[in-house]
Design a protein around this motif. Structure first.
Motif, PDB file in Angstrom:
ATOM      1  N   ASP A 203      26.831  42.719  20.783  1.00  0.00           N
ATOM      2  CA  ASP A 203      26.371  43.755  19.863  1.00  0.00           C
ATOM      3  C   ASP A 203      25.144  44.454  20.432  1.00  0.00           C
ATOM      4  OD1 ASP A 203      28.176  43.094  17.680  1.00  0.00           O
ATOM      5  OD2 ASP A 203      26.954  41.301  17.438  1.00  0.00           O
ATOM      6  N   VAL A 204      25.062  45.744  20.201  1.00  0.00           N
ATOM      7  CA  VAL A 204      23.864  46.510  20.518  1.00  0.00           C
ATOM      8  C   VAL A 204      23.483  47.246  19.248  1.00  0.00           C
ATOM      9  CG1 VAL A 204      22.861  48.350  21.896  1.00  0.00           C
ATOM     10  CG2 VAL A 204      24.528  46.777  22.937  1.00  0.00           C
ATOM     11  N   LEU A 205      22.258  47.051  18.796  1.00  0.00           N
ATOM     12  CA  LEU A 205      21.776  47.698  17.580  1.00  0.00           C
ATOM     13  C   LEU A 205      20.942  48.912  17.932  1.00  0.00           C
ATOM     14  CD1 LEU A 205      20.691  44.456  15.718  1.00  0.00           C
ATOM     15  CD2 LEU A 205      22.889  45.630  15.591  1.00  0.00           C
ATOM     16  N   VAL A 206      21.040  49.957  17.129  1.00  0.00           N
ATOM     17  CA  VAL A 206      20.280  51.181  17.340  1.00  0.00           C
ATOM     18  C   VAL A 206      19.496  51.477  16.072  1.00  0.00           C
ATOM     19  CG1 VAL A 206      20.425  53.651  17.807  1.00  0.00           C
ATOM     20  CG2 VAL A 206      22.014  52.069  18.924  1.00  0.00           C
ATOM     21  N   ALA A 207      18.219  51.835  16.226  1.00  0.00           N
ATOM     22  CA  ALA A 207      17.378  52.202  15.090  1.00  0.00           C
ATOM     23  C   ALA A 207      16.696  53.524  15.401  1.00  0.00           C
ATOM     24  CB  ALA A 207      16.341  51.128  14.823  1.00  0.00           C
ATOM     25  N   LYS A 208      16.540  54.358  14.380  1.00  0.00           N
ATOM     26  CA  LYS A 208      15.830  55.626  14.541  1.00  0.00           C
ATOM     27  C   LYS A 208      14.344  55.385  14.345  1.00  0.00           C
ATOM     28  CE  LYS A 208      15.382  60.263  12.750  1.00  0.00           C
ATOM     29  NZ  LYS A 208      15.768  61.224  11.734  1.00  0.00           N
TER      30      LYS A 208
END
Length: 73
Positions: free
Chosen positions: A65-70
């Motif tokens: 999994d790769v998580l992305v946050a703004k």
């Protein structure tokens, strides 16, 4: 023993800059051209590998999994 081939492309060569040993788990930091990469590994693995500050090492990883946050600017 030397590493001749590995099946992951996610690898960064660097230098061990810190080892924080615990009874069971240890934190290892490797300084790479991409920045410092930290890992938590068993203390027995630190001993088995003979890891010491200043050693050359590879940080290898495979992420499911790769998580992305703004970020607010």
């Amino acid at each position: 023993m030397s590493l001749t081939r590995v099946n992951t492309r996610n690898q960064f060569k660097g230098t061990v800059i810190s080892i924080l040993r615990g009874d069971v788990m240890s934190e290892v930091e490797i300084e790479t051209s991409a920045g410092v990469i930290g890992a938590v590994i068993t203390t027995s693995s630190v001993k088995r590998l003979g890891l010491q500050v200043g050693d050359s090492a590879l940080a290898l990883f495979k992420a499911a999994d790769v998580l992305v946050a703004k970020l607010d600017e």
